[in-house]
Design a protein around this motif. Structure first.
Motif, PDB file in Angstrom:
ATOM      1  N   SER A  41       0.837  -1.203   0.000  1.00  0.00           N
ATOM      2  CA  SER A  41       0.000   0.000   0.000  1.00  0.00           C
ATOM      3  C   SER A  41       0.873   1.255   0.000  1.00  0.00           C
ATOM      4  N   LEU A  42       0.231   2.398  -0.138  1.00  0.00           N
ATOM      5  CA  LEU A  42       0.962   3.664  -0.056  1.00  0.00           C
ATOM      6  C   LEU A  42       1.578   3.823   1.341  1.00  0.00           C
ATOM      7  N   PHE A  43       0.878   3.259   2.336  1.00  0.00           N
ATOM      8  CA  PHE A  43       1.402   3.287   3.710  1.00  0.00           C
ATOM      9  C   PHE A  43       2.733   2.527   3.788  1.00  0.00           C
ATOM     10  N   ASP A  44       2.787   1.355   3.108  1.00  0.00           N
ATOM     11  CA  ASP A  44       4.034   0.570   3.081  1.00  0.00           C
ATOM     12  C   ASP A  44       5.169   1.378   2.436  1.00  0.00           C
ATOM     13  N   VAL A  45       4.828   2.104   1.362  1.00  0.00           N
ATOM     14  CA  VAL A  45       5.842   2.930   0.690  1.00  0.00           C
ATOM     15  C   VAL A  45       6.415   3.934   1.689  1.00  0.00           C
ATOM     16  N   LEU A  46       5.498   4.507   2.462  1.00  0.00           N
ATOM     17  CA  LEU A  46       5.889   5.504   3.462  1.00  0.00           C
ATOM     18  C   LEU A  46       6.795   4.889   4.528  1.00  0.00           C
ATOM     19  N   VAL A  47       6.425   3.695   4.992  1.00  0.00           N
ATOM     20  CA  VAL A  47       7.225   3.000   6.013  1.00  0.00           C
ATOM     21  C   VAL A  47       8.626   2.734   5.469  1.00  0.00           C
ATOM     22  N   TRP A  48       8.705   2.282   4.212  1.00  0.00           N
ATOM     23  CA  TRP A  48      10.006   2.013   3.580  1.00  0.00           C
ATOM     24  C   TRP A  48      10.835   3.303   3.504  1.00  0.00           C
ATOM     25  N   GLN A  49      10.194   4.369   3.009  1.00  0.00           N
ATOM     26  CA  GLN A  49      10.926   5.616   2.811  1.00  0.00           C
ATOM     27  C   GLN A  49      11.400   6.227   4.138  1.00  0.00           C
ATOM     28  N   ILE A  50      10.572   6.111   5.171  1.00  0.00           N
ATOM     29  CA  ILE A  50      10.980   6.647   6.474  1.00  0.00           C
ATOM     30  C   ILE A  50      12.107   5.780   7.040  1.00  0.00           C
ATOM     31  N   GLY A  51      11.952   4.462   6.906  1.00  0.00           N
ATOM     32  CA  GLY A  51      12.961   3.525   7.394  1.00  0.00           C
ATOM     33  C   GLY A  51      14.330   3.791   6.785  1.00  0.00           C
ATOM     34  N   ARG A  52      14.341   4.208   5.530  1.00  0.00           N
ATOM     35  CA  ARG A  52      15.601   4.465   4.811  1.00  0.00           C
ATOM     36  C   ARG A  52      16.410   5.578   5.488  1.00  0.00           C
ATOM     37  N   GLN A  53      15.689   6.527   6.088  1.00  0.00           N
ATOM     38  CA  GLN A  53      16.368   7.667   6.705  1.00  0.00           C
ATOM     39  C   GLN A  53      17.269   7.225   7.854  1.00  0.00           C
ATOM     40  N   PHE A  54      16.925   6.061   8.439  1.00  0.00           N
ATOM     41  CA  PHE A  54      17.691   5.588   9.597  1.00  0.00           C
ATOM     42  C   PHE A  54      18.688   4.492   9.227  1.00  0.00           C
ATOM     43  N   LYS A  55      18.746   4.164   7.940  1.00  0.00           N
ATOM     44  CA  LYS A  55      19.628   3.089   7.508  1.00  0.00           C
ATOM     45  C   LYS A  55      20.916   3.646   6.932  1.00  0.00           C
ATOM     46  N   ASN A  56      21.948   2.829   7.017  1.00  0.00           N
ATOM     47  CA  ASN A  56      23.198   3.219   6.392  1.00  0.00           C
ATOM     48  C   ASN A  56      23.158   2.731   4.943  1.00  0.00           C
ATOM     49  N   LEU A  57      22.653   3.561   4.045  1.00  0.00           N
ATOM     50  CA  LEU A  57      22.465   3.114   2.657  1.00  0.00           C
ATOM     51  C   LEU A  57      23.793   3.090   1.900  1.00  0.00           C
ATOM     52  N   PRO A  58      23.931   2.208   0.911  1.00  0.00           N
ATOM     53  CA  PRO A  58      25.179   2.123   0.155  1.00  0.00           C
ATOM     54  C   PRO A  58      25.501   3.412  -0.588  1.00  0.00           C
ATOM     55  N   SER A  59      26.760   3.578  -0.890  1.00  0.00           N
ATOM     56  CA  SER A  59      27.221   4.794  -1.554  1.00  0.00           C
ATOM     57  C   SER A  59      26.620   4.959  -2.952  1.00  0.00           C
ATOM     58  N   LEU A  60      26.396   6.209  -3.335  1.00  0.00           N
ATOM     59  CA  LEU A  60      25.934   6.499  -4.694  1.00  0.00           C
ATOM     60  C   LEU A  60      27.017   7.249  -5.464  1.00  0.00           C
ATOM     61  N   ASP A  61      28.236   7.180  -4.921  1.00  0.00           N
ATOM     62  CA  ASP A  61      29.343   7.880  -5.544  1.00  0.00           C
ATOM     63  C   ASP A  61      30.079   6.926  -6.495  1.00  0.00           C
ATOM     64  N   ALA A  62      30.161   7.318  -7.760  1.00  0.00           N
ATOM     65  CA  ALA A  62      30.783   6.456  -8.781  1.00  0.00           C
ATOM     66  C   ALA A  62      32.202   6.047  -8.390  1.00  0.00           C
ATOM     67  N   LYS A  63      32.874   6.916  -7.628  1.00  0.00           N
ATOM     68  CA  LYS A  63      34.269   6.641  -7.233  1.00  0.00           C
ATOM     69  C   LYS A  63      34.381   5.387  -6.352  1.00  0.00           C
ATOM     70  N   ASP A  64      33.268   5.040  -5.692  1.00  0.00           N
ATOM     71  CA  ASP A  64      33.288   3.876  -4.805  1.00  0.00           C
ATOM     72  C   ASP A  64      33.061   2.557  -5.539  1.00  0.00           C
ATOM     73  N   TYR A  65      32.882   2.641  -6.841  1.00  0.00           N
ATOM     74  CA  TYR A  65      32.626   1.422  -7.612  1.00  0.00           C
ATOM     75  C   TYR A  65      33.625   1.342  -8.759  1.00  0.00           C
ATOM     76  N   GLN A  66      33.940   0.108  -9.122  1.00  0.00           N
ATOM     77  CA  GLN A  66      34.765  -0.059 -10.317  1.00  0.00           C
ATOM     78  C   GLN A  66      33.859  -0.648 -11.383  1.00  0.00           C
ATOM     79  N   ILE A  67      33.252   0.225 -12.146  1.00  0.00           N
ATOM     80  CA  ILE A  67      32.305  -0.255 -13.153  1.00  0.00           C
ATOM     81  C   ILE A  67      32.890  -0.013 -14.537  1.00  0.00           C
TER      82      ILE A  67
END
Ligand code: ZN
Ligand code: ZN
Length: 341
Positions: A41-67
């Motif tokens: 549900s939209l509520f689940d989306v909200l729970v996921w998005q709020i939960g993300r704020q407290f998580k240590n999410l992986p880097s989005l910096d290209a320098k941290d990857y060898q692609i």
């Protein structure tokens, strides 16, 4: 504002009566094969998005990857008249050359996959071949209407430049036609149509559809088995793991290459019904009994919470656990081509 209004109008577009004898058709739209599957549900989306704020999410910096990516100039592809080949453009977009025909899956060249051009998930990697360097495209197959799979700007360019035949699931045709896309063929699950000696079969997936807030599941999602005289491939688009893979493997007994999504799976409590993780993708490969596994739907747009380089790493581990030889994995780099002899 205009685009929001348009989304709402499209969401309300009339739902013609579907076939009540088919379990995936209903008065409110389409359904998955598993009747117990609960939609988030939209509520689940909200729970996921709020939960993300407290998580240590992986880097989005290209320098941290060898692609490693390639820029494919398309010359070899234009010269190739007969060899079976695969070129990964990025995300779920793959160019397949099958018995002299050029086929594109879920083409997206846009910078973002979103209803608007100024916001939404942005590309992490560039397309592996420029749209103007493509060989003449004969067939485009589109798995469902999510923005990362049905990218209108790309479809408009392809339509203009090549006038290909577009294949979609039921109820997607009118939307494309309203946007100037010609030659659209709609298929229900297990239906097929042959064009220029290429047989295009539409098969189930476990997923959903929506472009706005009011059109959930009004159009059909699915996968494709595309067969030439000698060779064939399976394109899953976007899917959770489900019993349909075994059924597809039974009905199509000699799939050469399976294009399977391996990314966009974290957090599992949210994503599992609609996106496979690497271990499920390997199981689906076994169910399909295909000869080669070509991983897609990773390394391009950041849609979920796993690190960009995690899906392929785990897919390799899972293949090894299942005693599947490395030779069976066609882990193309973006822009890279594999030509079969
Ligand atoms: Zn999707
Ligand atoms: Zn997707």
């Amino acid at each position: 504002m205009k685009s929001i209004l348009l989304i709402l109008i499209l969401g309300c577009s009339n739902m013609q009566t579907l076939d009540p004898n088919k379990s995936h058709h209903s008065q409110d739209g389409f359904k998955n094969l598993d009747p117990n599957l609960q939609a988030k549900s939209l509520f689940d989306v909200l729970v996921w998005q709020i939960g993300r704020q407290f998580k240590n999410l992986p880097s989005l910096d290209a320098k941290d990857y060898q692609i490693e990516t390639f820029v494919n100039d398309g010359i070899k592809l234009k010269e190739n008249q007969k060899n079976f080949s695969f070129t990964w453009v990025g995300h779920a977009s793959v160019l397949i050359q099958l018995e002299g025909k050029n086929i594109l899956t879920d083409p997206i060249w846009s910078e973002r996959c979103s209803p608007v051009s100024f916001a939404g998930p942005k590309r992490f990697t560039k397309p592996g071949i420029a749209i103007e360097n493509l060989p003449k495209i004969d067939i485009v197959i589109i798995s469902h209407n999510h923005y990362d799979h049905m990218d209108l700007p790309s479809l408009k360019i392809l339509n203009e430049k090549f006038k290909p035949r577009f294949f979609v699931g039921l109820k997607n045709k009118s939307f494309l036609e309203e946007n100037g896309i010609e030659n659209v063929t709609e298929l229900d699950w297990w239906e097929n149509k042959t064009v220029d000696n290429i047989k295009v079969n539409f098969t189930p997936t476990q997923h959903f559809s929506a472009r706005g807030v009011l059109d959930r599941n009004k159009t059909l999602w699915g996968s494709f088995v595309v067969q030439g005289k000698e060779n064939s491939f399976y394109f899953a688009g976007d899917t959770g793991y489900f019993s349909g893979f075994e059924e597809i493997g039974k009905r199509f007994s000699n799939i050469d290459v399976a294009l399977l999504p391996i990314g966009a799976y974290e957090p599992r409590w949210f994503m599992k019904p609609v996106h496979m993780n690497p271990s499920e993708a390997v199981q689906s490969f076994k169910d399909l009994k295909a000869k080669y596994f070509l991983p897609i739907h990773y390394l391009t747009f950041v849609l979920t919470d796993e690190a960009l380089d995690e899906p392929l790493k785990y897919t390799k581990i899972e293949l090894e656990k299942n005693n599947i030889s490395k030779e069976k994995l066609l882990d193309l780099k973006i822009g890279e081509s594999k030509f079969f002899p």
